[in-house]
Design a protein around this motif. Structure first.
Motif, PDB file in Angstrom:
ATOM      1  N   TYR A 168       0.825  -1.215   0.000  1.00  7.49           N
ATOM      2  CA  TYR A 168       0.000   0.000   0.000  1.00  7.49           C
ATOM      3  C   TYR A 168       0.856   1.260   0.000  1.00  7.49           C
ATOM      4  N   TYR A 169       1.864   1.306   0.883  1.00  3.24           N
ATOM      5  CA  TYR A 169       2.660   2.522   1.003  1.00  3.24           C
ATOM      6  C   TYR A 169       3.681   2.661  -0.121  1.00  3.24           C
ATOM      7  N   GLN A 170       3.943   1.604  -0.868  1.00  6.33           N
ATOM      8  CA  GLN A 170       4.765   1.737  -2.055  1.00  6.33           C
ATOM      9  C   GLN A 170       4.046   2.599  -3.102  1.00  6.33           C
ATOM     10  N   LYS A 171       2.695   2.470  -3.133  1.00  3.31           N
ATOM     11  CA  LYS A 171       1.913   3.262  -4.087  1.00  3.31           C
ATOM     12  C   LYS A 171       1.490   4.614  -3.500  1.00  3.31           C
ATOM     13  N   ASN A 172       1.496   4.723  -2.164  1.00  3.86           N
ATOM     14  CA  ASN A 172       1.055   5.956  -1.499  1.00  3.86           C
ATOM     15  C   ASN A 172       2.143   6.472  -0.558  1.00  3.86           C
ATOM     16  N   HIS A 173       3.355   6.582  -1.060  1.00  4.87           N
ATOM     17  CA  HIS A 173       4.492   6.930  -0.203  1.00  4.87           C
ATOM     18  C   HIS A 173       4.470   8.381   0.263  1.00  4.87           C
ATOM     19  N   GLN A 174       3.667   9.236  -0.360  1.00  2.00           N
ATOM     20  CA  GLN A 174       3.584  10.634   0.054  1.00  2.00           C
ATOM     21  C   GLN A 174       2.244  10.933   0.730  1.00  2.00           C
ATOM     22  N   LYS A 175       1.682   9.960   1.378  1.00  2.00           N
ATOM     23  CA  LYS A 175       0.375  10.111   2.015  1.00  2.00           C
ATOM     24  C   LYS A 175       0.474  11.030   3.231  1.00  2.00           C
ATOM     25  N   LYS A 176      -0.571  11.842   3.436  1.00  2.00           N
ATOM     26  CA  LYS A 176      -0.615  12.738   4.586  1.00  2.00           C
ATOM     27  C   LYS A 176      -0.845  11.936   5.868  1.00  2.00           C
ATOM     28  N   PRO A 177      -0.557  12.533   7.045  1.00  2.00           N
ATOM     29  CA  PRO A 177      -0.813  11.819   8.310  1.00  2.00           C
ATOM     30  C   PRO A 177      -2.259  11.333   8.374  1.00  2.00           C
ATOM     31  N   HIS A 178      -2.437  10.105   8.826  1.00  2.00           N
ATOM     32  CA  HIS A 178      -3.743   9.463   8.836  1.00  2.00           C
ATOM     33  C   HIS A 178      -3.797   8.452   9.969  1.00  2.00           C
ATOM     34  N   GLN A 223       5.439   5.932   8.842  1.00  2.00           N
ATOM     35  CA  GLN A 223       4.246   6.773   8.756  1.00  2.00           C
ATOM     36  C   GLN A 223       3.898   7.375  10.120  1.00  2.00           C
ATOM     37  N   VAL A 224       4.021   6.573  11.186  1.00  2.00           N
ATOM     38  CA  VAL A 224       3.707   7.061  12.532  1.00  2.00           C
ATOM     39  C   VAL A 224       4.684   8.151  12.950  1.00  2.00           C
ATOM     40  N   SER A 225       5.940   7.964  12.645  1.00  2.00           N
ATOM     41  CA  SER A 225       6.936   8.974  13.021  1.00  2.00           C
ATOM     42  C   SER A 225       6.672  10.315  12.345  1.00  2.00           C
ATOM     43  N   GLU A 226       5.939  10.289  11.220  1.00  2.00           N
ATOM     44  CA  GLU A 226       5.606  11.520  10.508  1.00  2.00           C
ATOM     45  C   GLU A 226       4.267  12.106  10.934  1.00  2.00           C
ATOM     46  N   SER A 272       1.213   9.974  11.794  1.00  4.44           N
ATOM     47  CA  SER A 272       0.064   9.069  11.730  1.00  4.44           C
ATOM     48  C   SER A 272      -0.135   8.371  13.068  1.00  4.44           C
ATOM     49  N   ASP A 273      -1.321   7.815  13.292  1.00  3.16           N
ATOM     50  CA  ASP A 273      -1.640   7.076  14.514  1.00  3.16           C
ATOM     51  C   ASP A 273      -2.074   5.664  14.146  1.00  3.16           C
ATOM     52  N   VAL A 274      -1.635   4.688  14.943  1.00  4.31           N
ATOM     53  CA  VAL A 274      -2.005   3.283  14.740  1.00  4.31           C
ATOM     54  C   VAL A 274      -2.909   2.831  15.878  1.00  4.31           C
ATOM     55  N   MET A 275      -4.088   2.291  15.537  1.00  7.79           N
ATOM     56  CA  MET A 275      -4.961   1.638  16.511  1.00  7.79           C
ATOM     57  C   MET A 275      -4.852   0.136  16.245  1.00  7.79           C
ATOM     58  N   TRP A 276      -4.268  -0.581  17.206  1.00  8.48           N
ATOM     59  CA  TRP A 276      -3.904  -1.983  16.986  1.00  8.48           C
ATOM     60  C   TRP A 276      -4.550  -2.847  18.062  1.00  8.48           C
ATOM     61  N   HIS A 283       1.381   8.307  17.253  1.00  9.74           N
ATOM     62  CA  HIS A 283       1.134   7.487  18.436  1.00  9.74           C
ATOM     63  C   HIS A 283       0.718   6.071  18.020  1.00  9.74           C
ATOM     64  N   PHE A 284       0.991   5.136  18.935  1.00 10.97           N
ATOM     65  CA  PHE A 284       0.472   3.773  18.845  1.00 10.97           C
ATOM     66  C   PHE A 284      -0.566   3.590  19.947  1.00 10.97           C
ATOM     67  N   TYR A 285      -1.760   3.166  19.575  1.00  5.96           N
ATOM     68  CA  TYR A 285      -2.791   2.795  20.540  1.00  5.96           C
ATOM     69  C   TYR A 285      -2.945   1.273  20.453  1.00  5.96           C
ATOM     70  N   ILE A 286      -2.560   0.579  21.525  1.00  3.23           N
ATOM     71  CA  ILE A 286      -2.551  -0.888  21.491  1.00  3.23           C
ATOM     72  C   ILE A 286      -3.548  -1.432  22.508  1.00  3.23           C
ATOM     73  N   HIS A 287      -4.468  -2.262  22.033  1.00  3.01           N
ATOM     74  CA  HIS A 287      -5.488  -2.885  22.884  1.00  3.01           C
ATOM     75  C   HIS A 287      -5.263  -4.393  22.851  1.00  3.01           C
TER      76      HIS A 287
END
Length: 389
Positions: free
Chosen positions: A71-81, A101-104, A106-110, A198-202
């Protein structure tokens, strides 16, 4: 058609009829397997969450059925999401893309019960399994959301955070009554800062399954997702697993039809096996050629022992040892000096005193004028074998 085939056919038809009768009278069994499948309406599928997800994320949800890497190979310039992952195995390259992506920003809900060790070490936490004798509650730590509790009563994963860094924020916890009527608390939902994101881990993915969504009365799931910003969310549903287009897909996806298909194949295999066994000609037994190399070596060794030529045996052993060192460890054996001893010590990890003693015995075996005893041969053989282990 011979008589034997008719008997097999009749027996097979009778078995199918009996199985059909049992299947017709069989009560449907509820599938409690934790599949986390968006197409499954079983208790632990994600069908309801999948149907409600578009509204839940304010119509800003993108469902992706390829790996994060693709996915990110095709969307490598994606805005924070936002990034959503529910109990999926992610490859290491995909993790590198997501962490970038997170370091730039983005947030991960995992939602997961298993985290790769490398990711745990990077983010600074550990998982552990907690054995609860009874059911328990999941509760958010925010006072405004304290009433948003979820009762876990069916096949909980009993996972929690056993260790977290000081800068990790605990957003949710597990509440359990012990035998002494005391409340046991275990962190199950955390927020981890990583770069600008951020990482949100449940640790309890079951909260998103059909059973718990239907039984939730206080909107616990919506409260968990309220921590994500209101922006585009990418949900990685699959990881490059192509949808099966096999003609057998329908049969294999239904347990009764699948078992009937396997029974048919087993019956055909048994039929072919017994018929082939009866008609096959006897194959003569051919004795394999015997490997006499080991017997030859034993004979030569016994000859040396009978002659008492310990010096020659030490020379052969030394020659074999040095050749092994050259071939396997790539160490020059022309000069058995201190440099050779140090190199052999570093590559084998053996004690340098043992290597020095072994080298002295090797030199003794190479010296045609040295006086050699049986004890020298035994000691040399033991040392060289230990070094080559």
């Amino acid at each position: 058609m011979n008589k034997t085939f008719k008997i097999y056919a009749v027996v097979f038809i009778i078995i199918l009829i009996v199985m059909g009768i049992f299947e017709m009278n069989k009560k449907p069994v509820l599938d409690w397997r934790k599949n986390f499948d968006t197409e499954k309406k079983t208790p632990f599928g994600l069908y309801i969450f999948d149907q409600e997800s578009t509204v839940l994320f304010n119509k800003k949800l993108e469902k992706v059925r390829v790996s994060p890497y693709s996915y990110y190979q095709k969307n490598h310039q994606k805005k924070p999401h936002n990034i959503l992952i529910i109990q999926k195995n992610i490859d290491e390259v995909s993790w590198q893309n997501m962490m970038s992506q997170v370091s730039e920003g983005s947030d991960v809900m995992w939602f997961t019960t298993e985290v790769p060790r490398k990711i745990r070490d990077t983010l600074g936490f550990r998982f552990k399994s907690v054995s609860f004798d009874e059911n328990y509650y999941l509760q958010l730590t925010d006072k405004k959301l304290a009433d948003k509790r979820l009762f876990i009563d069916k096949l909980p994963d009993n996972q929690g955070f056993s260790f977290i860094k000081k800068d990790i924020e605990i957003l949710g916890k597990t509440l359990h009554k012990t035998k002494n009527n005391e409340t046991s608390v275990q962190a199950d939902f955390v927020k981890i800062n990583f770069g600008k994101g951020h990482f949100y881990i449940h640790s309890e993915p079951l909260v998103l399954t059909n059973y718990y969504i239907l039984n939730s009365k206080n909107r616990y799931m919506e409260s968990v997702f309220s921590y994500l910003p209101d922006r585009e969310t990418v949900w990685f549903i699959e990881t490059d697993t192509p949808l099966s287009m096999s003609p057998m897909r329908f049969i294999l996806s239904n347990p009764p039809l699948r078992y009937a298909w396997y029974l048919l194949l087993a019956g055909l295999a048994i039929f072919v096996f017994f018929n082939a066994k009866r008609k096959q000609r006897i194959v003569p037994v051919t004795e394999p050629l015997k490997n006499t190399s080991l017997d030859f070596i034993k004979s030569i060794g016994n000859l040396y022992l009978q002659e008492g030529d310990f010096h020659e045996m030490m020379a052969k052993k030394a020659q074999y040892f040095l050749n092994k060192i050259r071939m396997d460890l790539l160490i020059d054996t022309q000069n058995l000096d201190e440099s050779f001893i140090n190199k052999l010590h570093l590559k084998t990890g053996k004690k340098i005193e043992l290597i020095k003693e072994a080298v002295e015995l090797v030199k003794k075996g190479q010296d045609p004028y040295a006086s050699v005893m049986k004890e020298d041969l035994i000691r040399m053989n033991k040392l060289l074998d230990d070094i080559l282990k």
